[in-house]
Design an enzyme around this catalytic site. Structure first.
Site, PDB file in Angstrom:
ATOM      1  N   CYS A 106       0.820  -1.221   0.000  1.00  0.00           N
ATOM      2  CA  CYS A 106       0.000   0.000   0.000  1.00  0.00           C
ATOM      3  C   CYS A 106       0.850   1.266   0.000  1.00  0.00           C
ATOM      4  O   CYS A 106       0.589   2.206  -0.752  1.00  0.00           O
ATOM      5  CB  CYS A 106      -0.987  -0.011   1.164  1.00  0.00           C
ATOM      6  SG  CYS A 106      -0.256   0.129   2.798  1.00  0.00           S
TER       7      CYS A 106
ATOM      8  N   HIS B  27      -2.677   1.182   7.192  1.00  0.00           N
ATOM      9  CA  HIS B  27      -3.018   1.054   5.768  1.00  0.00           C
ATOM     10  C   HIS B  27      -3.321   2.450   5.239  1.00  0.00           C
ATOM     11  O   HIS B  27      -3.796   3.323   5.971  1.00  0.00           O
ATOM     12  CB  HIS B  27      -4.239   0.141   5.580  1.00  0.00           C
ATOM     13  CG  HIS B  27      -4.515  -0.168   4.136  1.00  0.00           C
ATOM     14  ND1 HIS B  27      -3.734  -0.990   3.375  1.00  0.00           N
ATOM     15  CD2 HIS B  27      -5.513   0.268   3.302  1.00  0.00           C
ATOM     16  CE1 HIS B  27      -4.213  -1.093   2.147  1.00  0.00           C
ATOM     17  NE2 HIS B  27      -5.300  -0.325   2.076  1.00  0.00           N
TER      18      HIS B  27
ATOM     19  N   HIS C 205      -5.890   2.118  -3.699  1.00  0.00           N
ATOM     20  CA  HIS C 205      -4.934   1.521  -2.769  1.00  0.00           C
ATOM     21  C   HIS C 205      -4.538   0.133  -3.265  1.00  0.00           C
ATOM     22  O   HIS C 205      -5.115  -0.405  -4.220  1.00  0.00           O
ATOM     23  CB  HIS C 205      -5.530   1.432  -1.356  1.00  0.00           C
ATOM     24  CG  HIS C 205      -6.751   0.552  -1.252  1.00  0.00           C
ATOM     25  ND1 HIS C 205      -6.891  -0.458  -0.335  1.00  0.00           N
ATOM     26  CD2 HIS C 205      -7.921   0.536  -1.967  1.00  0.00           C
ATOM     27  CE1 HIS C 205      -8.068  -1.049  -0.469  1.00  0.00           C
ATOM     28  NE2 HIS C 205      -8.709  -0.457  -1.453  1.00  0.00           N
TER      29      HIS C 205
END
Length: 381
Positions: A292, A341, A353
């Site tokens: 990510c 994240h 993402h």
């Protein structure tokens, strides 16, 4: 007879004086705006020390040369004037002689310590030189050389290797460096002087760059150098503290391509489109696969913005915003007690993402799962 003896003695004295007279002549003072073959030698000496960053020695004393001279003078504790006087020239020659001796010694005694290839993760002056060479040939697209071998440098090396018939490994080994030298030797750089009345592809290229920097406001890129182009050039020259002439000379042209482009969130989103579906790879930050944070670093790097490599480091940087706009980074707490994240907000309650289960994808920002884990957004531009 006595007169002859005196004449012989006088002639011998003059000959002896000439014999022991220093053979080096005092260097002329070279400074901004001058051109001369000896300036080319000065640039070569400065390049060997890592101060002159232009791809080739030109013989023209521009702002890049002046900055290099100032840095060298500071390094050897000379008055920082930016002018190459006799003392500066002598110091350059001395430094070159020491470098040659040091290089010869290190090659003979410790050849194993000399790097023969550079790849992702490497850094230093050698990597900076590699990036300069790639940039001069049009392969290194980042706004400035960094001295760090990251994904952008790797991609540039791969493209070059492919074009010259080498295996596209992304590793700059000795063969790749030799090919780079060959390509640079073949590349001849004509003197650039574009002014009102000029036309052609080079003018079009300049207009495109000026438009990207927000200076050229004419609706279309025409390839003709008119008053609108001259005014745009003047605005750019003023912004980077060059003489405001409205004429694109070598110095102006070089600075144009060194100038970072303004952040464009729409361009960032456009760059992301071809990456949809790319696999999730832990630690990945190339189109072969992303985690990510690697995806975010890669896309921002294409916009000329360097971000920290991990989600937590990103979370600790940037400016917090109440509501995300296109181009902002949104953070989530999916595990642990802090940001774990992240993705890029692309508008319409969506964010881009790279997830471990899907790879690079677009998710709904206010869905039950993500809204429950959302902890904030940061802006880096």
């Amino acid at each position: 007879m006595e007169r002859k003896v005196k004449q012989v003695l006088w002639t011998s004295a003059v000959a002896s004086a000439l014999l022991f007279m220093p053979t080096h002549s005092k260097a002329a003072e070279w400074k901004l705006g001058m051109s001369h073959p000896q300036i080319k030698e000065v640039q070569t000496l400065l390049k060997a020390k890592g101060f002159f960053t232009y791809p080739t020695a030109t013989g023209y004393f521009g702002t890049i040369t002046e900055t290099a001279v100032k840095k060298f003078q500071a390094s050897v504790r000379l008055p920082v004037t930016g002018v190459v006087d006799a003392k500066t020239y002598a110091a350059l020659k001395t430094a070159a002689a020491k470098r040659k001796t040091s290089t010869n010694t290190s090659v003979k005694t410790t050849p194993s310590t000399v790097a023969t290839e550079w790849k992702v993760g490497a850094s230093g002056e050698a990597v900076k030189t590699l990036q300069e060479r790639l940039k001069a040939l049009g392969y290194f697209s980042y706004s400035q050389v960094t001295g760090y071998f990251g994904a952008v440098t790797e991609e540039a090396v791969k493209k070059f290797q492919k074009d010259v018939g080498l295996a596209p490994t992304g590793i700059a080994d000795r063969l790749t460096m030799a090919k780079l030298d060959e390509a640079l030797a073949k590349k001849t750089k004509p003197a650039i002087l574009l002014t009102i009345g000029a036309s052609g592809e080079q003018v079009k290229t300049v207009q495109i760059k000026l438009k990207a920097l927000g200076h050229f406001t004419y609706p279309e890129v025409t390839g003709y150098f008119g008053q609108a182009t001259a005014e745009a050039v003047k605005k750019f020259q003023a912004s980077v503290q060059l003489p405001v002439t409205g004429i694109v000379d070598d110095t102006t042209y070089t600075r144009l391509w060194q100038a970072p482009k303004p952040f464009d969130p729409i361009a960032l989103v456009a760059d992301a489109a071809p990456l949809l579906g790319k696999p999730y790879v832990w630690g990945g930050q190339t189109p072969d696969g992303f985690d990510c944070s690697g995806l975010i670093v890669y896309l921002f790097q294409k916009q000329g913005i360097a971000l920290p490599r991990t989600v937590l480091a990103m979370w600790n940087a940037g400016v917090s915003v109440d509501a995300p706009a296109v181009g902002d980074v949104v953070f989530f707490q999916t595990e642990g007690t802090t940001a774990s994240h992240a993705g890029i907000y692309i508008g319409n309650n969506q964010f881009l993402h790279s997830a471990s289960s899907t790879g690079v994808t677009i998710s709904v920002f206010n869905s039950p799962y993500w809204s429950a884990r959302y902890i904030g957004a940061k802006r880096y531009w």
